[in-house]
Scaffold this motif. Structure first.
Motif, PDB file in Angstrom:
ATOM      1  N   LYS A 196       0.808  -1.215   0.000  1.00  0.00           N
ATOM      2  CA  LYS A 196       0.000   0.000   0.000  1.00  0.00           C
ATOM      3  C   LYS A 196       0.844   1.270   0.000  1.00  0.00           C
ATOM      4  O   LYS A 196       0.295   2.371  -0.036  1.00  0.00           O
ATOM      5  N   THR A 197       2.156   1.115   0.042  1.00  0.00           N
ATOM      6  CA  THR A 197       3.051   2.281   0.074  1.00  0.00           C
ATOM      7  C   THR A 197       3.303   2.767  -1.341  1.00  0.00           C
ATOM      8  O   THR A 197       3.799   2.014  -2.181  1.00  0.00           O
ATOM      9  N   ASN A 198       2.987   4.035  -1.619  1.00  0.00           N
ATOM     10  CA  ASN A 198       3.207   4.552  -2.970  1.00  0.00           C
ATOM     11  C   ASN A 198       4.680   4.897  -3.167  1.00  0.00           C
ATOM     12  O   ASN A 198       5.433   5.032  -2.188  1.00  0.00           O
ATOM     13  N   PRO A 199       5.132   5.034  -4.412  1.00  0.00           N
ATOM     14  CA  PRO A 199       6.561   5.256  -4.689  1.00  0.00           C
ATOM     15  C   PRO A 199       7.154   6.475  -3.990  1.00  0.00           C
ATOM     16  O   PRO A 199       8.306   6.442  -3.546  1.00  0.00           O
ATOM     17  N   GLU A 200       6.399   7.579  -3.869  1.00  0.00           N
ATOM     18  CA  GLU A 200       6.935   8.771  -3.217  1.00  0.00           C
ATOM     19  C   GLU A 200       7.188   8.524  -1.738  1.00  0.00           C
ATOM     20  O   GLU A 200       8.255   8.862  -1.202  1.00  0.00           O
ATOM     21  N   GLN A 201       6.214   7.913  -1.062  1.00  0.00           N
ATOM     22  CA  GLN A 201       6.391   7.590   0.346  1.00  0.00           C
ATOM     23  C   GLN A 201       7.520   6.583   0.537  1.00  0.00           C
ATOM     24  O   GLN A 201       8.270   6.660   1.517  1.00  0.00           O
TER      25      GLN A 201
END
Length: 688
Positions: free
Chosen positions: A511-516
């Motif tokens: 669930k972690t997006n690339p920016e985070q």
């Protein structure tokens, strides 16, 4: 009269007149057969028939043409000796025979290049003697049948002998950005030279952490005149690639690099386009309208199946590309057949040596290297065969692979440990025991699928207390570490322990997006007080550098050794200046009982093909969790693999259990092998 005759026929009887008529007809046929025998020409005189006084019938002697098992010649039938040829290096082949035949060995000794391996007891010869040796054996006095090396494969190896291997690693790299060249290690420079010698169509299959990204960028920059460049990657590492371009290729302006963000995005005059595999599959029609001269496919093992949408999309794009580079640390995650789809992207007609290119059908590859067998349901290519030949063939045609132990001696070695969780903290449920027993019975494949998935999920709940107890001790010692888990419930539990102890941590899952993701990686790498990285095995096993830690803990297992090895190397890679400790937490009477043997089996197949995984579970330090007075469970690695067995029943019925365990283990191993694609299709990051 007619009525009586009909009655006799109805009762199965014949009249006297009919019996006499049939007897005379039989005598007539016998006389005709005798006359035919007497008039038939033969190399030997026909014996005269004997007169039978009892029946007044001339009966010929039986010809001696029946099989007589007591004849002397039948005691000395020559058995057929079979043999098979396969390459064992770039210039030598082995001929393995099914049994010993002294006359065949004498023929082997007439070949000047002969050599005998005492250890394997197999003869090997130079490739130039292959055809002459086969000719000698074809006309041999012994009954021998030899399977030769396919002519197309022979021609590939013979052409390689004529090429100058030394010049392969001597290429003019002046066209490449100086910043990148100055950053190369010697083996990385060799990788770039190899790619250039293959005209930018190859697989770089170096071990994880050896800098495949910089090698691919070097080859791509050498062929810059063929751009635009398309880089297809897993979604989680898109930004790592753009940063690598900014760092190593400063001559490429930043506005030349474009991240393709959605299916509605458009392609302009960008020189470099970076896109994820899943997005490429959805936007393939947009990309087909443009021709990319150079394509890089990162983590190419995700294309192992040619039936997936991502492979078919990549294939359509690569068809028009002049140069295609595949990058993977695990080129075949489980089976050699998985290599074929990847190779087909760089060498579309692999295996048949032509003057222009290489060619191979899926079936040819499967039969030769995957022990292919055809059944009523089609071809079965789940096995492996001629692994040494495949290793050599890949090396001379399209693949370069180096291990850390071969090229990076200054990199600290890994120290692996198996930690047996305290059994008193493993809360196995009654349903788990029932599922374990159910897996050992004859049930349908669908039932096995559902049972095994549920058993794996239930095992995660059973180990929660043991994992949390172990993690608590780690946090008390303030050790910076990576904590891998597979199920969300274990990831959540680890995070709660960290929060309760005021431990600063990061978490990366599906669930972690690339920016985070990038922000959290930078936080872990740069902040000394950030002690833990809680990571999903499937979401954070690639494209992440976390060398600030030197301890990796797998709180759960996963049945794919390539995934585990990739996850380990988030720490054990360039930039690591300390020893790396890898710990595997295992729990008895859970799914771990089945996953460990499966990992070992797959590693043996991959290592036989030369696709060595830097993962060994044979020589690991095994330690029991020391809480609650639990005894050392060193014998865990040699358990009978039947999780439902209890210690008391082992004492009472040891022999019965041992015999039953062997059968159930083999059945479940086969189940796990067959069902791997089913598991791959599951959304693991969403599993509770």
């Amino acid at each position: 009269m007619y009525q009586k005759k009909d009655i006799n026929r109805h009762n199965g009887k014949c009249s006297l007149e009919e019996i006499e008529k049939k007897r005379l007809l039989a005598l007539q046929r016998r006389q005709q057969a005798l006359l035919k025998i007497q008039t038939t020409p033969s190399s030997s005189p026909v014996q005269q028939p004997k007169y039978n006084n009892s029946t007044n019938v001339m009966r010929p002697n039986k010809l001696n043409n029946r099989f007589n098992p007591m004849e002397t010649k039948n005691f000395f039938n020559r058995t057929v000796v079979t043999g098979k040829c396969y390459m064992i290096s770039g210039e030598r082949f082995a001929l393995e025979t099914s049994s010993f035949a002294s006359s065949v060995i004498e023929t082997f000794k007439t070949v000047p290049s002969r050599s005998y391996d005492v250890k394997s007891r197999i003869w090997n010869f130079h490739i130039n003697d292959h055809d002459s040796l086969i000719q000698k054996l074809m006309h041999h006095e012994s009954n021998i049948s030899v399977t030769r090396i396919p002519q197309t494969v022979l021609q590939i190896f013979k052409k390689s002998l004529k090429s100058d291997d030394e010049n392969i690693f001597k290429q003019d790299l002046s066209k490449i950005d100086k910043k990148l060249i100055d950053s190369l290690m010697p083996f990385q420079q060799d990788g770039i030279c190899f790619g250039i010698s293959k005209n930018g169509r190859c697989i770089i299959a170096d071990d994880m952490g050896l800098g495949k990204t910089i090698q691919a960028l070097g080859i791509a920059h050498y062929f810059q005149e063929s751009w635009p460049l398309l880089i297809v990657v897993p979604s989680s590492v898109r930004y790592q690639w753009s940063e690598a371009i900014y760092e190593f290729l400063p001559s490429i302006p930043m506005h030349y690099v474009h991240h393709f963000a959605s299916a509605r995005d458009c392609i302009g005059d960008d020189k470099v386009t970076i896109i994820s595999y899943d997005l490429l599959a959805r936007a393939v029609h947009t990309f087909e309208k443009h021709i990319f001269g150079f394509v890089i496919l990162d983590e190419s093992h995700v294309l192992k199946s040619n039936k997936t949408a991502r492979f078919q999309a990549a294939q359509r794009i690569c068809t028009h590309a002049r140069h295609v580079i595949l990058l993977t640390g695990t080129p075949a995650l489980s089976r050699p057949i998985e290599l074929h789809s990847q190779i087909s992207l760089i060498l579309p007609r692999f295996m048949r040596f032509l003057l222009e290119a290489l060619s191979c059908s899926y079936e040819d590859y499967g039969v030769r290297y995957c022990a292919g067998q055809r059944s009523v349901f089609g071809w079965d290519f789940t096995g492996s065969s001629n692994m040494q030949e495949l290793q050599s063939l890949l090396k001379i045609t399209c693949m370069i692979r180096r291990l850390k132990v071969d090229v990076l001696s200054q990199l600290p070695s890994k120290i692996r440990q198996v930690i047996i969780l305290d059994p008193t903290l493993i809360k196995t449920r009654k349903r788990m025991n029932e599922m374990s027993k159910q897996l050992q019975t004859n049930i349908t494949n669908s039932e096995r699928h559902n049972t095994l998935l549920q058993y794996y999920t239930d095992s995660s709940f059973a180990r929660l207390k043991g994992v949390c107890d172990y993690v608590t001790n780690l946090f008390e010692n303030k050790r910076k570490c990576l904590l891998y888990a597979h199920h969300q419930n274990i990831l959540d539990a680890i995070c709660k322990v960290a929060e309760s102890m005021n431990i600063k941590f990061i978490r990366i899952d599906g669930k972690t997006n690339p920016e985070q993701r990038k922000q959290q990686i930078d936080q872990f790498q740069e902040q000394d007080d950030c002690l833990a990285a809680v990571l999903s095995i499937t979401a954070a096993n690639a494209g992440v550098t976390l060398t600030a830690a030197h301890l990796v803990v797998f709180t759960e297992l996963f049945w794919n050794p390539g995934i585990l090895c990739q996850a380990e190397d988030r720490v054990h890679r360039i930039g690591q200046n300390d020893n790396v400790i890898i710990q595997y937490l295992v729990a008895k009477d859970t799914a771990d009982d089945y996953i460990w043997p499966l990992i070992k089996k797959k590693l043996n197949v991959l290592n036989a093909a030369g696709l060595d995984q830097d993962l060994s579970i044979d020589n690991v330090d095994i330690t029991a969790q020391k809480e609650h007075g639990q005894q050392d469970l060193i014998s865990f690695m040699n358990i009978s693999l039947s999780p439902g067995m209890k210690s008391q029943s082992q004492k009472d019925n040891k022999q019965d259990n041992d015999s039953g365990a062997s059968t159930s283990t083999n059945d479940l191993k086969q189940l796990l092998e067959v069902d791997e694609e089913y598991f791959d299709s599951c959304s693991w990051d969403d599993i509770a």
